[in-house]
Design a protein around this motif. Structure first.
Motif, PDB file in Angstrom:
ATOM      1  N   ALA A  20       0.560  -1.053   0.172  1.00  0.00           N
ATOM      2  CA  ALA A  20      -0.255   0.227  -0.605  1.00  0.00           C
ATOM      3  C   ALA A  20       0.381   1.433   0.224  1.00  0.00           C
ATOM      4  N   ALA A  21       1.991   1.236   0.573  1.00  0.00           N
ATOM      5  CA  ALA A  21       2.767   2.598   0.714  1.00  0.00           C
ATOM      6  C   ALA A  21       3.392   2.902  -0.644  1.00  0.00           C
ATOM      7  N   VAL A  22       4.088   1.211  -1.133  1.00  0.00           N
ATOM      8  CA  VAL A  22       4.701   1.913  -2.841  1.00  0.00           C
ATOM      9  C   VAL A  22       3.601   2.031  -3.702  1.00  0.00           C
ATOM     10  N   ALA A  23       2.222   1.290  -2.915  1.00  0.00           N
ATOM     11  CA  ALA A  23       0.544   1.287  -4.465  1.00  0.00           C
ATOM     12  C   ALA A  23       0.652   3.532  -3.502  1.00  0.00           C
ATOM     13  N   MET A  24       1.132   4.029  -3.123  1.00  0.00           N
ATOM     14  CA  MET A  24       0.319   5.345  -2.472  1.00  0.00           C
ATOM     15  C   MET A  24       1.742   6.050  -3.387  1.00  0.00           C
ATOM     16  N   LEU A  25       3.057   5.761  -3.097  1.00  0.00           N
ATOM     17  CA  LEU A  25       4.077   6.263  -3.643  1.00  0.00           C
ATOM     18  C   LEU A  25       4.281   6.636  -5.354  1.00  0.00           C
ATOM     19  N   TYR A  26       3.144   5.492  -5.997  1.00  0.00           N
ATOM     20  CA  TYR A  26       3.966   5.201  -7.544  1.00  0.00           C
ATOM     21  C   TYR A  26       2.168   6.405  -7.776  1.00  0.00           C
ATOM     22  N   THR A  27       0.873   6.130  -6.899  1.00  0.00           N
ATOM     23  CA  THR A  27      -0.071   7.405  -7.677  1.00  0.00           C
ATOM     24  C   THR A  27       0.403   8.048  -7.280  1.00  0.00           C
ATOM     25  N   TRP A  28       1.126   8.818  -6.120  1.00  0.00           N
ATOM     26  CA  TRP A  28       0.706   9.978  -5.557  1.00  0.00           C
ATOM     27  C   TRP A  28       2.062  10.921  -5.862  1.00  0.00           C
ATOM     28  N   VAL A  29       3.443  10.044  -7.070  1.00  0.00           N
ATOM     29  CA  VAL A  29       4.627  11.234  -7.042  1.00  0.00           C
ATOM     30  C   VAL A  29       4.907   9.983  -8.651  1.00  0.00           C
ATOM     31  N   VAL A  30       5.086   8.837  -8.327  1.00  0.00           N
ATOM     32  CA  VAL A  30       5.919   8.126 -10.047  1.00  0.00           C
ATOM     33  C   VAL A  30       4.906   8.180 -10.863  1.00  0.00           C
ATOM     34  N   TYR A  31       3.523   7.782 -11.197  1.00  0.00           N
ATOM     35  CA  TYR A  31       2.158   7.954 -11.893  1.00  0.00           C
ATOM     36  C   TYR A  31       2.443   9.223 -12.524  1.00  0.00           C
TER      37      TYR A  31
END
Length: 201
Positions: free
Chosen positions: A155-166
């Protein structure tokens, strides 16, 4: 100038645009491989600290072997979690509140995905042995398949991806000329299909 502006953070969901799906195909391919690398790092840490990763685990195999679940994960992020992020940011009074709610929902999403993948791909045999992973003896396991610790990390990885990486990826790819980006997407997808044909054969 910051890497991401407020506008960058709130946009990226455009399912009516060809570029959205083209980019998503590229992300699926790239992150299916990068996800395996991320899991190698995570499993190395978990094995060093707790000794819970089997020596014959698929994660220790060929690092170019695609882990398609991470490709599926980035698709879920772009299609479902990006619009969720936008709604929460618009609804909540603070970004912290929106982020906290998003994280809790992401934990549930990751748990459901891990359970679903487990029930499909990791069914125990007649002796009760799991073919891919065995979380049944771990505390905080869910139905022997999912492990809440994994789901919190994912979930932390998904949040990082959704909010920053993507948004960063979308911003970067938008600067590539259209024809060049289309050609790059074809090359990435074609290369990934070949990679899968070789590794899964």
């Amino acid at each position: 100038m910051p890497l991401l502006t407020r506008e960058d953070e709130l946009h990226g969901y455009a399912p009516d645009a060809f570029a959205f799906w083209r980019n998503l195909a590229v992300y699926f391919c790239v992150f299916s491989v990068l996800g395996h690398w991320m899991e190698i790092i995570y499993c190395s840490f978990m094995d060093a600290c707790f000794g819970i990763v089997e020596d014959d685990s698929l994660v220790w195999g060929d690092p170019m072997y695609p882990f398609l679940v991470y490709g599926v994960g980035v698709v879920v992020c772009a299609v479902a979690l990006v619009p969720l992020r936008e709604r929460l940011v618009a609804k909540r009074r603070t970004l912290v509140g929106a982020g906290a709610q998003f994280f809790l929902i992401a934990v549930v999403v990751c748990l459901v995905m891990e359970l679903g993948m487990g029930f499909i791909l990791n069914r125990p045999d007649a002796l009760g042995e799991y073919p891919l992973w065995d979380n049944s003896e771990l505390p905080l396991n869910v139905l022997g398949q999912a492990w809440l610790v994994n789901d919190v990390v994912l979930a932390a990885v998904a949040m990082l991806y959704t909010w920053v990486v993507y948004p960063l990826c979308q911003k970067a790819l938008a600067k590539v000329p259209l024809r060049a980006m289309n050609a790059l997407a074809v090359l990435v997808v074609a290369g990934f299909i070949i990679l899968c044909a070789v590794k899964f054969s």
